[in-house]
Design a protein around this motif. Sequence first.
Motif, PDB file in Angstrom:
ATOM      1  N   LEU A 109       0.819  -1.211   0.000  1.00  0.00           N
ATOM      2  CA  LEU A 109       0.000   0.000   0.000  1.00  0.00           C
ATOM      3  C   LEU A 109       0.853   1.263   0.000  1.00  0.00           C
ATOM      4  O   LEU A 109       1.990   1.262   0.460  1.00  0.00           O
ATOM      5  N   GLY A 110       0.241   2.357  -0.460  1.00  0.00           N
ATOM      6  CA  GLY A 110       0.748   3.695  -0.199  1.00  0.00           C
ATOM      7  C   GLY A 110      -0.250   4.401   0.697  1.00  0.00           C
ATOM      8  O   GLY A 110      -1.459   4.215   0.535  1.00  0.00           O
ATOM      9  N   VAL A 111       0.225   5.165   1.671  1.00  0.00           N
ATOM     10  CA  VAL A 111      -0.659   5.846   2.613  1.00  0.00           C
ATOM     11  C   VAL A 111      -0.305   7.323   2.672  1.00  0.00           C
ATOM     12  O   VAL A 111       0.881   7.681   2.780  1.00  0.00           O
ATOM     13  N   VAL A 112      -1.330   8.180   2.582  1.00  0.00           N
ATOM     14  CA  VAL A 112      -1.150   9.630   2.707  1.00  0.00           C
ATOM     15  C   VAL A 112      -2.083  10.115   3.810  1.00  0.00           C
ATOM     16  O   VAL A 112      -3.289   9.857   3.758  1.00  0.00           O
ATOM     17  N   PHE A 113      -1.527  10.814   4.798  1.00  0.00           N
ATOM     18  CA  PHE A 113      -2.307  11.274   5.937  1.00  0.00           C
ATOM     19  C   PHE A 113      -2.669  12.752   5.795  1.00  0.00           C
ATOM     20  O   PHE A 113      -2.209  13.447   4.883  1.00  0.00           O
ATOM     21  N   GLN A 114      -3.492  13.235   6.733  1.00  0.00           N
ATOM     22  CA  GLN A 114      -3.924  14.633   6.693  1.00  0.00           C
ATOM     23  C   GLN A 114      -2.742  15.581   6.836  1.00  0.00           C
ATOM     24  O   GLN A 114      -2.657  16.593   6.147  1.00  0.00           O
ATOM     25  N   GLY A 169       0.263  23.386   0.728  1.00  0.00           N
ATOM     26  CA  GLY A 169      -0.166  22.632  -0.440  1.00  0.00           C
ATOM     27  C   GLY A 169       0.992  21.956  -1.152  1.00  0.00           C
ATOM     28  O   GLY A 169       0.868  20.818  -1.626  1.00  0.00           O
ATOM     29  N   MET A 170       2.125  22.648  -1.222  1.00  0.00           N
ATOM     30  CA  MET A 170       3.304  22.065  -1.863  1.00  0.00           C
ATOM     31  C   MET A 170       3.832  20.887  -1.055  1.00  0.00           C
ATOM     32  O   MET A 170       4.210  19.842  -1.610  1.00  0.00           O
ATOM     33  N   ASN A 171       3.840  21.018   0.260  1.00  0.00           N
ATOM     34  CA  ASN A 171       4.279  19.904   1.096  1.00  0.00           C
ATOM     35  C   ASN A 171       3.339  18.711   0.971  1.00  0.00           C
ATOM     36  O   ASN A 171       3.769  17.553   0.992  1.00  0.00           O
ATOM     37  N   GLN A 172       2.041  18.993   0.838  1.00  0.00           N
ATOM     38  CA  GLN A 172       1.095  17.886   0.698  1.00  0.00           C
ATOM     39  C   GLN A 172       1.279  17.188  -0.640  1.00  0.00           C
ATOM     40  O   GLN A 172       1.110  15.973  -0.741  1.00  0.00           O
ATOM     41  N   ARG A 173       1.634  17.944  -1.673  1.00  0.00           N
ATOM     42  CA  ARG A 173       1.947  17.315  -2.958  1.00  0.00           C
ATOM     43  C   ARG A 173       3.138  16.374  -2.808  1.00  0.00           C
ATOM     44  O   ARG A 173       3.157  15.268  -3.359  1.00  0.00           O
ATOM     45  N   ALA A 174       4.142  16.823  -2.053  1.00  0.00           N
ATOM     46  CA  ALA A 174       5.310  15.968  -1.811  1.00  0.00           C
ATOM     47  C   ALA A 174       4.918  14.704  -1.055  1.00  0.00           C
ATOM     48  O   ALA A 174       5.436  13.614  -1.332  1.00  0.00           O
ATOM     49  N   ALA A 195      -6.271  19.991   5.841  1.00  0.00           N
ATOM     50  CA  ALA A 195      -5.587  21.096   6.531  1.00  0.00           C
ATOM     51  C   ALA A 195      -5.309  22.283   5.612  1.00  0.00           C
ATOM     52  O   ALA A 195      -4.692  23.262   6.040  1.00  0.00           O
ATOM     53  N   LEU A 196      -5.764  22.214   4.360  1.00  0.00           N
ATOM     54  CA  LEU A 196      -5.446  23.254   3.383  1.00  0.00           C
ATOM     55  C   LEU A 196      -6.556  24.290   3.307  1.00  0.00           C
ATOM     56  O   LEU A 196      -7.718  24.018   3.621  1.00  0.00           O
ATOM     57  N   ASP A 197      -6.194  25.510   2.860  1.00  0.00           N
ATOM     58  CA  ASP A 197      -7.211  26.533   2.642  1.00  0.00           C
ATOM     59  C   ASP A 197      -8.066  26.149   1.436  1.00  0.00           C
ATOM     60  O   ASP A 197      -7.689  25.288   0.639  1.00  0.00           O
ATOM     61  N   ALA A 198      -9.236  26.781   1.324  1.00  0.00           N
ATOM     62  CA  ALA A 198     -10.235  26.361   0.340  1.00  0.00           C
ATOM     63  C   ALA A 198      -9.712  26.406  -1.091  1.00  0.00           C
ATOM     64  O   ALA A 198      -9.935  25.470  -1.871  1.00  0.00           O
ATOM     65  N   GLN A 203      -7.527  23.269  -5.882  1.00  0.00           N
ATOM     66  CA  GLN A 203      -6.480  22.988  -6.853  1.00  0.00           C
ATOM     67  C   GLN A 203      -5.890  21.602  -6.652  1.00  0.00           C
ATOM     68  O   GLN A 203      -5.634  20.864  -7.610  1.00  0.00           O
ATOM     69  N   MET A 204      -5.687  21.222  -5.383  1.00  0.00           N
ATOM     70  CA  MET A 204      -5.165  19.891  -5.085  1.00  0.00           C
ATOM     71  C   MET A 204      -6.137  18.819  -5.565  1.00  0.00           C
ATOM     72  O   MET A 204      -5.729  17.764  -6.066  1.00  0.00           O
ATOM     73  N   CYS A 205      -7.416  19.078  -5.412  1.00  0.00           N
ATOM     74  CA  CYS A 205      -8.436  18.130  -5.848  1.00  0.00           C
ATOM     75  C   CYS A 205      -8.357  17.922  -7.365  1.00  0.00           C
ATOM     76  O   CYS A 205      -8.389  16.788  -7.856  1.00  0.00           O
ATOM     77  N   LEU A 206      -8.223  19.015  -8.102  1.00  0.00           N
ATOM     78  CA  LEU A 206      -8.089  18.925  -9.555  1.00  0.00           C
ATOM     79  C   LEU A 206      -6.816  18.192  -9.952  1.00  0.00           C
ATOM     80  O   LEU A 206      -6.822  17.301 -10.795  1.00  0.00           O
ATOM     81  N   ASP A 207      -5.697  18.575  -9.320  1.00  0.00           N
ATOM     82  CA  ASP A 207      -4.414  17.969  -9.656  1.00  0.00           C
ATOM     83  C   ASP A 207      -4.409  16.478  -9.345  1.00  0.00           C
ATOM     84  O   ASP A 207      -3.910  15.666 -10.133  1.00  0.00           O
ATOM     85  N   PHE A 208      -4.980  16.118  -8.183  1.00  0.00           N
ATOM     86  CA  PHE A 208      -4.938  14.706  -7.813  1.00  0.00           C
ATOM     87  C   PHE A 208      -5.875  13.879  -8.676  1.00  0.00           C
ATOM     88  O   PHE A 208      -5.585  12.708  -8.966  1.00  0.00           O
TER      89      PHE A 208
END
Length: 291
Positions: A109-114, A169-174, A195-198, A203-208
Amino acid sequence: MSQTLKIEEARPLELVTGQRASAPQANTAANTAAINVDHVFKRFGSKKGDVQAVSDASLTIARGEFVSIVGPSGCGKSTLLNMIAGLMPVSDGRIEVLGKPVKGPVHELGVVFQQHLLLPWRTILNNVLLQIEVRNLNRAEYLPRAQQLLKRVGLGDFAERFPDELSGGMNQRAAIVRGLMHDPGVLLMDEPFGALDAMTRDQMCLDFHQLSREQGKTVLFITHSITEAVFLSNRVVVMSPRPGRIEEIVPIELAGERHVDIRDEAEFTRYTRHIRRIFEKMGVLKEERRS
């Protein structure tokens, strides 16, 4: 009566199962399942007696499927994800990942947390490669993949920066890249954008969405956002308040390639409204309707 209401009455969400998912979905063959949760319970002991966190949860997720779980705080969403990851044992029931019973941490698995949980003393590149080092894989072989993925998420020019030099947001992308580094078949994500601003979250939603389609992974995604769940998913699992049970599974039959404008379409609104009404019936959402 408006035209929108007439449409809704004519089509009372036939796309929705409208049933509790007390068993794995019949249209998902067991031999193609990436995740199979079979009548799982989780109880935690306390001085005042056992606390039932998850009650009789059953869910089958096909390979390559994107499934979101929504539910109120404390309903057992994260507990269920941790049991699937093998980070927490079940009290009763059975979980399989990629055809194998879960008896401990699942390395496939890969796991990504909040929270991104990047190490502040390591560069972004070295943070994402930590996944490779921990698994005793060949760092040199995975270096091109790390660089390619960082470039794909817009961090190609920031590989040698440290986490405190970048935005949330950049750290969450990493963190997402770190979860994808060993090329897992299944990705578990526990409120990764919470934990990100709206604006960054959108943008993260679109990118992911684009990245997950490109990578072809099976994704189990936990969120409190109904809109986010509908936008990203093939199916949305609605959980009840504690003890958490799967109240309903909602198939999302929207276009595979999704853009931000889809949230303004009637079909999208129909899904989000239906899920809100499930929560209203459970007493999670309460709204005084004016006559």
